[in-house]
Design an enzyme around this catalytic site. Structure first.
Site, PDB file in Angstrom:
ATOM      1  N   ILE A  17     -12.209   6.591   1.345  1.00 30.57           N
ATOM      2  CA  ILE A  17     -11.362   7.214   2.371  1.00 30.57           C
ATOM      3  C   ILE A  17      -9.891   6.832   2.211  1.00 30.57           C
ATOM      4  CG2 ILE A  17     -13.160   7.480   4.111  1.00 30.57           C
ATOM      5  CD1 ILE A  17     -12.208   4.883   5.407  1.00 30.57           C
ATOM      6  N   GLY A  18      -9.587   5.958   1.262  1.00 28.14           N
ATOM      7  CA  GLY A  18      -8.189   5.568   1.076  1.00 28.14           C
ATOM      8  C   GLY A  18      -8.012   4.698  -0.145  1.00 28.14           C
ATOM      9  N   GLY A  20      -4.904   1.965  -1.969  1.00 30.06           N
ATOM     10  CA  GLY A  20      -3.593   1.329  -1.951  1.00 30.06           C
ATOM     11  C   GLY A  20      -3.274   0.734  -3.305  1.00 30.06           C
ATOM     12  N   GLY A  21      -2.195  -0.043  -3.358  1.00 30.55           N
ATOM     13  CA  GLY A  21      -1.776  -0.624  -4.630  1.00 30.55           C
ATOM     14  C   GLY A  21      -2.737  -1.660  -5.163  1.00 30.55           C
ATOM     15  N   MET A  22      -3.457  -2.347  -4.275  1.00 27.49           N
ATOM     16  CA  MET A  22      -4.344  -3.436  -4.689  1.00 27.49           C
ATOM     17  C   MET A  22      -5.813  -3.127  -4.496  1.00 27.49           C
ATOM     18  SD  MET A  22      -2.449  -6.713  -3.003  1.00 27.49           S
ATOM     19  CE  MET A  22      -3.955  -7.659  -3.195  1.00 27.49           C
ATOM     20  N   ALA A  23      -6.142  -2.209  -3.574  1.00 23.72           N
ATOM     21  CA  ALA A  23      -7.534  -2.060  -3.167  1.00 23.72           C
ATOM     22  C   ALA A  23      -7.857  -0.613  -2.850  1.00 23.72           C
ATOM     23  CB  ALA A  23      -7.808  -2.940  -1.947  1.00 23.72           C
ATOM     24  N   VAL A  25     -10.470   1.759  -0.225  1.00 23.49           N
ATOM     25  CA  VAL A  25     -11.126   1.651   1.075  1.00 23.49           C
ATOM     26  C   VAL A  25     -12.227   2.693   1.156  1.00 23.49           C
ATOM     27  CG1 VAL A  25     -10.818   1.656   3.577  1.00 23.49           C
ATOM     28  CG2 VAL A  25      -8.969   0.857   2.102  1.00 23.49           C
ATOM     29  N   LYS A  40     -12.789  -2.580   2.445  1.00 25.49           N
ATOM     30  CA  LYS A  40     -11.649  -2.657   1.530  1.00 25.49           C
ATOM     31  C   LYS A  40     -12.065  -3.499   0.327  1.00 25.49           C
ATOM     32  CE  LYS A  40      -6.688  -3.780   1.696  1.00 25.49           C
ATOM     33  NZ  LYS A  40      -5.617  -4.283   2.586  1.00 25.49           N
ATOM     34  N   ASP A 131       5.643  -5.361   6.566  1.00 26.41           N
ATOM     35  CA  ASP A 131       5.438  -3.968   6.179  1.00 26.41           C
ATOM     36  C   ASP A 131       5.047  -3.133   7.394  1.00 26.41           C
ATOM     37  OD1 ASP A 131       5.485  -1.894   4.378  1.00 26.41           O
ATOM     38  OD2 ASP A 131       3.460  -2.233   3.600  1.00 26.41           O
TER      39      ASP A 131
END
Length: 489
Positions: A17-18, A20-23, A25, A40, A131
């Protein structure tokens, strides 16, 4: 291993569902409690530094207890050793997807208040989020807000961080001026980010967002805070403090911020309202024959028309000069050419009418536009790398010109700070490379810009301690000779 067919004991994984830069989800069901969770999963999990940062984030969030901070259910590893976090699943989307819910000031203020309450708990643990942005604010079905993604959070008192090379530190559109310049941070950087969100929700756009990361960062450092529309003017003092360029001028805690928001949400609190005009009397005082009333009405009407339309020669000249001044402002003729610029015409008005408010306001606008022009040119020179050269066309020249007109202009002062910081950075780099001469030169240039800069003064002391005695003597003697020559010339 890829995570396309992810299997985790105790969870039924439905799909991604998502990312990011590191992980990545995933949506999953925790089978023991039959509840939806977001999982995550760390990518590049064999990197020790990534692992440390990921686990620090999980343990930190799990230690918090606040309805406006995401809840952690589980921390563990996959069969291949990759780490994962199972956390509360919110299907309401993030703030950027829910802006229609936050169109009215009261709804916006409640949102800001809720995130401030969550941040207060974070800050109480000695952590800065770093952030705060719409994508990291999730919305529950009941409309309440939840802060998430602590991937770049850091200790307030720890100058090191786990940010990896190649990963941006925070989001430029919501970064504080000190964050954009890579300077030390405190908790007010989160308050600044929250202030940008408040401003964006009120205006419908982010006025600091430029075409590039660099231009956006420069806007945060130098661009003046825009004035709110009239209907939101009562929120201007709140925004001014949240978005102050200098950390010390912002709210110093989220508790203080919440206290400032509460009266704005209280419908019973007194607010500043325009004074109500006193009603005109319903009838003339005293007794008067009825037959005279129509005559007096005609006379009064004629008198009013004459008063409204009569204009003396002086008034006509003042109006003509004001029109020319406004035209000069529109065309950018602020102080030149001679006798055909806005400042000249406003001054001519004041020779005819010393207390003319339009002329005084106009002169103030001329000065402000000059300052804004110098600041903008300073930012452009800074981006080009023209820090102190060429003569009269460099960032230092423009910022000093702005300060000569407005001695406490925050954008120009921030520009001076940035110049000093850049020379400090250069000097430190040369010092690490063992090039004492260049380090000394950059330190002196920086001190010429900002003589009381503590970091530059410390660098000069460090350089002097490392420089051989003979070399230092030659340098000092040469410096004195050059000063004497400059003085004689």
């Amino acid at each position: 291993m890829t995570h396309s067919n992810l299997q985790i004991p105790g969870y039924l994984v439905h799909g991604p569902i998502g990312q990011g830069g590191m992980a990545s989800v995933y949506l999953a069901t925790q089978e023991s409690l039959n509840r939806k969770v977001a999982i995550k999963v760390l990518r590049n999990g064999h990197d020790t530094q990534f692992n440390e940062r990921f686990i620090n984030e999980a343990h930190f969030i799990a230690s918090l207890n606040n309805p406006h901070i995401i809840t952690i259910h589980d921390i563990s590893t996959l069969a291949n050793g990759d780490y994962y976090i199972a956390m509360e699943y919110l299907d309401g989307g993030d703030l950027s997807e829910n802006r229609e819910q936050f169109r009215e000031p009261a709804a916006i203020l409640r949102l800001i208040r809720q995130i401030a309450q969550g941040l207060a708990v974070v800050h109480a643990k000695g952590i800065i989020h770093r952030d705060v942005k719409p994508a990291n604010i999730l919305i529950r079905k009941d409309g309440s807000a939840v802060l998430t993604d602590f991937g770049i959070a850091k200790d307030v008192d720890n100058d090191s961080d786990l940010t990896m090379a190649g990963h941006s530190l925070g989001s430029p559109s919501y970064s504080s001026p000190e964050q954009a310049q890579g300077q030390p941070l405190d908790i007010t950087t989160d308050i600044y980010g929250l202030g940008v969100i408040l401003l964006e929700l009120l205006l419908g756009y982010n006025p600091f967002k430029g075409n590039t990361h660099t231009s956006t960062a420069i806007n945060h450092i130098q661009q003046a805070l825009p004035a709110l529309p009239a209907e939101y003017a009562y929120l201007q003092p709140l925004l001014d403090r949240m978005l102050a360029k200098r950390p010390g001028e912002r709210f110093q805690s989220c508790e203080e911020l919440v206290e400032a928001i509460d009266p704005l949400l209280d419908p019973t609190a007194s607010t500043m309202r325009p004074a109500t005009a006193r009603p005109l009397p319903s009838r003339l005082p005293g007794k008067m024959p009825r037959f005279l009333l129509p005559v007096l009405g005609v006379v009064a009407a004629v008198t009013v028309v004459f008063a409204l339309t009569y204009e003396s020669e002086t008034e006509r000249e003042i109006n003509r000069l004001l029109e020319q001044a406004e035209q000069g402002l529109e065309e950018g003729r602020l102080v030149a050419p001679e006798q055909d610029n806005a400042r000249y015409y406003y001054r001519q008005v004041l020779l005819l009418e010393q207390d003319n408010s339009e002329a005084h306001e106009g002169l103030a606008r001329v000065t402000q536009m000059q300052v804004q022009g110098y600041v903008a040119r300073g930012a452009e020179a800074l981006e080009r790398g023209d820090l102190t050269k060429p003569r009269d066309k460099n960032a230092l020249h423009y910022y000093r010109a702005a300060l000569a007109l407005e001695e406490d202009n925050p954008q120009a002062m921030a520009g001076i700070d940035q110049l000093a910081a850049e020379y400090s950075r250069r000097a430190r780099t040369h010092l690490l490379e063992g090039d004492l001469d260049r380090a000394h030169r950059d330190t002196n240039t920086g001190l010429g810009i900002q003589p009381d800069n503590a970091e530059l003064l410390a660098l000069r002391t460090e350089i002097d301690a490392k420089m051989p005695a003979a070399k230092k003597l030659i340098r000092d003697v040469f410096g004195k000779i050059r000063k004497t020559i400059d003085g004689d010339s």
